[in-house]
Design a protein around this motif. Structure first.
Motif, PDB file in Angstrom:
ATOM      1  N   GLN A   1       0.832  -1.209   0.000  1.00  0.00           N
ATOM      2  CA  GLN A   1       0.000   0.000   0.000  1.00  0.00           C
ATOM      3  C   GLN A   1       0.865   1.257   0.000  1.00  0.00           C
ATOM      4  OE1 GLN A   1      -2.381  -0.873   3.452  1.00  0.00           O
ATOM      5  NE2 GLN A   1      -4.091  -1.697   2.239  1.00  0.00           N
ATOM      6  N   GLN A   2       1.970   1.240   0.762  1.00  0.00           N
ATOM      7  CA  GLN A   2       2.878   2.383   0.767  1.00  0.00           C
ATOM      8  C   GLN A   2       3.582   2.531  -0.581  1.00  0.00           C
ATOM      9  OE1 GLN A   2       3.145   4.719   3.107  1.00  0.00           O
ATOM     10  NE2 GLN A   2       1.544   3.644   4.229  1.00  0.00           N
ATOM     11  N   LYS A   3       3.921   1.415  -1.191  1.00  0.00           N
ATOM     12  CA  LYS A   3       4.548   1.467  -2.514  1.00  0.00           C
ATOM     13  C   LYS A   3       3.587   2.048  -3.548  1.00  0.00           C
ATOM     14  CE  LYS A   3       6.954  -1.413  -5.917  1.00  0.00           C
ATOM     15  NZ  LYS A   3       7.386  -2.793  -6.268  1.00  0.00           N
ATOM     16  N   LYS A   4       2.334   1.675  -3.454  1.00  0.00           N
ATOM     17  CA  LYS A   4       1.314   2.208  -4.362  1.00  0.00           C
ATOM     18  C   LYS A   4       1.169   3.714  -4.179  1.00  0.00           C
ATOM     19  CE  LYS A   4      -3.615   1.684  -5.472  1.00  0.00           C
ATOM     20  NZ  LYS A   4      -4.857   0.925  -5.152  1.00  0.00           N
ATOM     21  N   ALA A   5       1.128   4.158  -2.922  1.00  0.00           N
ATOM     22  CA  ALA A   5       1.026   5.597  -2.658  1.00  0.00           C
ATOM     23  C   ALA A   5       2.252   6.341  -3.178  1.00  0.00           C
ATOM     24  CB  ALA A   5       0.858   5.826  -1.155  1.00  0.00           C
ATOM     25  N   ASP A   6       3.438   5.711  -3.041  1.00  0.00           N
ATOM     26  CA  ASP A   6       4.664   6.345  -3.528  1.00  0.00           C
ATOM     27  C   ASP A   6       4.651   6.478  -5.046  1.00  0.00           C
ATOM     28  OD1 ASP A   6       7.474   7.277  -3.301  1.00  0.00           O
ATOM     29  OD2 ASP A   6       7.917   5.390  -4.299  1.00  0.00           O
ATOM     30  N   LEU A   7       4.195   5.434  -5.744  1.00  0.00           N
ATOM     31  CA  LEU A   7       4.125   5.486  -7.205  1.00  0.00           C
ATOM     32  C   LEU A   7       3.159   6.576  -7.670  1.00  0.00           C
ATOM     33  CD1 LEU A   7       4.147   1.788  -8.488  1.00  0.00           C
ATOM     34  CD2 LEU A   7       5.819   3.578  -8.958  1.00  0.00           C
TER      35      LEU A   7
ATOM     36  N   GLY B   1       4.057  13.999  -9.674  1.00  0.00           N
ATOM     37  CA  GLY B   1       5.172  14.927  -9.820  1.00  0.00           C
ATOM     38  C   GLY B   1       5.747  14.920 -11.226  1.00  0.00           C
ATOM     39  N   GLN B   2       5.922  13.725 -11.797  1.00  0.00           N
ATOM     40  CA  GLN B   2       6.439  13.608 -13.159  1.00  0.00           C
ATOM     41  C   GLN B   2       5.509  14.276 -14.164  1.00  0.00           C
ATOM     42  OE1 GLN B   2       9.217  12.372 -14.446  1.00  0.00           O
ATOM     43  NE2 GLN B   2      10.146  11.581 -12.575  1.00  0.00           N
TER      44      GLN B   2
ATOM     45  N   LYS C   1       4.108  18.570 -17.972  1.00  0.00           N
ATOM     46  CA  LYS C   1       3.163  19.580 -18.458  1.00  0.00           C
ATOM     47  C   LYS C   1       3.853  20.936 -18.604  1.00  0.00           C
ATOM     48  CE  LYS C   1      -0.813  19.679 -16.329  1.00  0.00           C
ATOM     49  NZ  LYS C   1      -1.785  19.598 -15.214  1.00  0.00           N
ATOM     50  N   THR C   2       4.703  21.268 -17.638  1.00  0.00           N
ATOM     51  CA  THR C   2       5.442  22.531 -17.715  1.00  0.00           C
ATOM     52  C   THR C   2       6.395  22.533 -18.903  1.00  0.00           C
ATOM     53  OG1 THR C   2       5.319  22.794 -15.305  1.00  0.00           O
ATOM     54  CG2 THR C   2       6.996  24.067 -16.465  1.00  0.00           C
ATOM     55  N   ASP C   3       7.122  21.421 -19.098  1.00  0.00           N
ATOM     56  CA  ASP C   3       8.063  21.330 -20.220  1.00  0.00           C
ATOM     57  C   ASP C   3       7.340  21.388 -21.564  1.00  0.00           C
ATOM     58  OD1 ASP C   3      10.240  21.231 -18.606  1.00  0.00           O
ATOM     59  OD2 ASP C   3      10.487  19.054 -18.668  1.00  0.00           O
TER      60      ASP C   3
ATOM     61  N   ALA D   1       6.589  10.806 -23.277  1.00  0.00           N
ATOM     62  CA  ALA D   1       6.842  10.584 -21.857  1.00  0.00           C
ATOM     63  C   ALA D   1       5.569  10.779 -21.033  1.00  0.00           C
ATOM     64  CB  ALA D   1       7.939  11.528 -21.372  1.00  0.00           C
ATOM     65  N   TYR D   2       4.768  11.783 -21.394  1.00  0.00           N
ATOM     66  CA  TYR D   2       3.506  12.019 -20.694  1.00  0.00           C
ATOM     67  C   TYR D   2       2.560  10.838 -20.893  1.00  0.00           C
ATOM     68  CZ  TYR D   2      -0.621  14.495 -18.966  1.00  0.00           C
ATOM     69  OH  TYR D   2      -1.745  14.854 -18.244  1.00  0.00           O
TER      70      TYR D   2
END
Length: 411
Positions: free
Chosen positions: A315-321, A327-328, A333-335, A402-403
Motif C-alpha cells: 500500500q505504501q509502494k502504491k502511494a509512492d508510485l 510529480g512527473q 506539463k510545464t516542459d 513521456a507524458y
C-alpha cells in the motif's frame, strides 16, 4: 536529344519512385497494433496460460493409500493364528482450504496480466518515440532537399555571372562546398532513418530490413492544460494496478493461511481374512486433524502476521508510485508548454525574419548591390533555424511520449 546518362538517370528516378510507392505505409496506430506480436508480450501470455492451468488442479486431494499383508501372525508356524489384511486409507482436505487455494492460484494470473500491461505500455512508448523520430528525420530530409534546391539555383546563377566577370571564383567554391556538405547531412539522416526502421520492425517482430513509409502528419496533444485525476491515474497505470492485484493476492493468501485452522478428515477401512476358521474381522475408522493446538498453529499465525506487513508495504509502494507519477506529470506539463512556446516562436518570429533576410540578400544580389557569400549565409542561417525548429519539435514529441507513458494514455 537525351544522352545515355540522362536516360539512365531518368530510369533510376522512375525506379526509385516505383519502389517508394510499393513500400508499405504504416501510420502510428498500425505500428502500435503490431506490438502485440512482440515476443516479450507473448511470453506473458504463455505464463498466464500456465498459471491458469495450474489453478485447475488446486482442489486436488491426496492420493488414497492401499496396503496388504499379514496381521497379528505369530512367528512360529501356526495354521490357526493371524490373518491376511487388506487396508485402504483416504484423507480429505477441508473444502474451505481447497477453495481458498484455488482462489489464490487464480489470482496469480491477474498479477501477471498487470505486469504484461506495464511491459506493453513501455513497448508502446518506445514505438511512439522511434516513430516520431522517424517523422522528424523525414521532415529534415525534405528541408535538406529545399536547401539543396536553393544552393543549386544560386550556384547556377553564380556560374553564369562568372562568365561575365560579375562573380568571384572563391565564392563559387564556397557554394559548392556547402552543397557537398549537404550530402554528409543527408547520409547521416538516411542512416538514422534506417536505424529507426530496424528498431520499429524489431518491436513489431518483423524482418528487420523491411522498408515502410510513415505518416508525417503530427498531432499535438494539449497535455499542458490537462487535469491529472488521481483516481483515473490509479485505474489506468498497469504498474499501480499490478500492486493492487498483488494486494488482492496477499489477501487471498491470508485466506489460505486462515483456512489452515480448519480440520481435515480421513477414513480408514480394512478387512482381515483370518486363518484356521476363525471369524473374519474388519476395521472402519474416521480421523480428524486438530490444527488449532498451540504447537500446530504457530506457523499459520506467524504467516498471517507477515502477510499484514506485506500488504502494508504494498500500500505504501502504491502511494509512492502515485505521488511520483503526479510529480512527473506536473513537470512534463510545464516542459510541454515551454517547448510549444519555443516552437511557436521559431515558426512565427525567427524563421520568417530569416526568410526576409535571405530574400533581401537575394534581391540585392540580383540587383548587383549584394554579394554571394551574404546570400549563402542567409540560406545557411535559414536552414539552421529550420533544423532547430525541428529539433524543438522532436523534443516536444518526446515529452508527449513521456507524458503518455507516465499517464498510460491510450491516444
Amino acid at each position: 536529344m537525351k544522352t545515355k546518362y540522362q536516360i539512365i538517370y531518368t530510369l533510376l528516378i522512375c525506379l526509385a519512385g516505383a519502389i517508394a510507392q510499393a513500400q508499405e505505409r504504416l501510420p502510428l496506430d498500425s505500428v502500435l497494433a503490431k506490438i502485440n506480436a512482440n515476443p516479450a508480450l507473448l511470453a506473458y501470455d504463455a505464463t498466464i496460460g500456465a498459471q491458469d492451468a495450474y489453478a485447475t488442479g488446486a482442489k486436488n486431494l491426496d492420493a488414497p493409500k492401499i496396503s496388504a499383508g499379514q496381521y497379528q501372525t505369530p512367528y512360529r508356524l501356526n495354521p490357526n493364528g493371524g490373518a491376511l489384511m487388506i487396508q485402504a486409507e483416504q484423507m480429505f482436505t477441508n473444502p474451505a482450504r481447497l477453495k481458498a487455494k484455488e482462489a489464490y492460484m487464480q489470482g496469480m494470473s491477474k498479477v501477471t496480466a498487470a505486469d504484461k500491461g506495464y511491459m506493453k505500455n513501455q513497448l508502446m512508448a518506445q514505438a511512439r518515440q522511434y516513430y516520431y523520430e522517424r517523422v522528424v528525420l523525414e521532415k529534415k530530409l525534405d528541408l535538406l532537399q529545399n536547401t539543396e534546391g536553393l544552393l543549386q539555383y544560386m550556384l547556377k546563377d553564380a556560374n553564369i555571372r562568372l562568365t561575365y566577370g560579375k562573380e568571384k571564383l572563391p565564392n563559387i567554391y564556397k557554394a559548392k562546398a556547402e552543397l557537398f556538405e549537404l550530402d554528409n547531412t543527408r547520409e547521416q539522416l538516411n542512416n538514422d532513418i534506417n536505424q529507426r526502421n530496424i528498431m520499429l520492425n524489431t518491436l513489431m517482430n518483423r524482418e528487420r530490413q523491411t522498408a515502410f513509409t510513415v505518416d508525417t502528419n503530427v498531432i499535438y496533444q494539449d497535455y499542458e492544460t490537462a487535469i491529472v485525476d488521481t483516481a483515473i491515474l490509479a485505474a489506468q497505470r498497469s504498474d499501480i494496478k499490478g500492486i493492487s492485484r498483488s494486494i488482492e493476492l496477499q489477501q487471498l493468501n491470508a485466506l489460505v493461511e486462515y483456512s489452515k485452522r480448519k480440520p481435515d478428515f480421513g477414513i480408514q477401512a480394512a478387512h482381515m481374512q483370518s486363518y484356521g476358521g476363525y471369524a473374519n474381522q474388519y476395521i472402519l475408522m474416521a480421523s480428524v486433524t486438530i490444527p488449532i493446538v498451540p504447537w500446530a498453529s504457530k506457523e499459520y499465525k506467524a504467516n498471517l502476521k507477515g502477510i499484514r506487513y506485506e500488504v502494508a508495504a504494498l500500500q505504501q509502494k502504491k502511494a509512492d508510485l502515485l505521488n511520483q507519477a503526479q510529480g512527473q506529470l506536473a513537470g512534463l506539463k510545464t516542459d510541454i508548454g515551454s517547448k510549444k512556446r519555443q516552437l511557436n516562436n521559431y515558426n512565427r518570429q525567427i524563421i520568417p525574419a530569416l526568410q526576409n533576410a535571405y530574400k533581401t540578400a537575394l534581391q540585392a544580389y540580383d540587383q548587383n548591390t549584394g554579394d554571394l557569400p551574404t546570400v549563402l549565409d542567409g540560406i545557411k542561417s535559414l536552414q539552421t533555424a529550420r533544423m532547430a525548429a525541428l529539433d524543438r519539435l522532436q523534443e516536444l514529441l518526446t515529452l508527449q511520449v513521456a507524458y503518455e507513458r507516465e499517464y498510460e494514455s491510450t491516444k
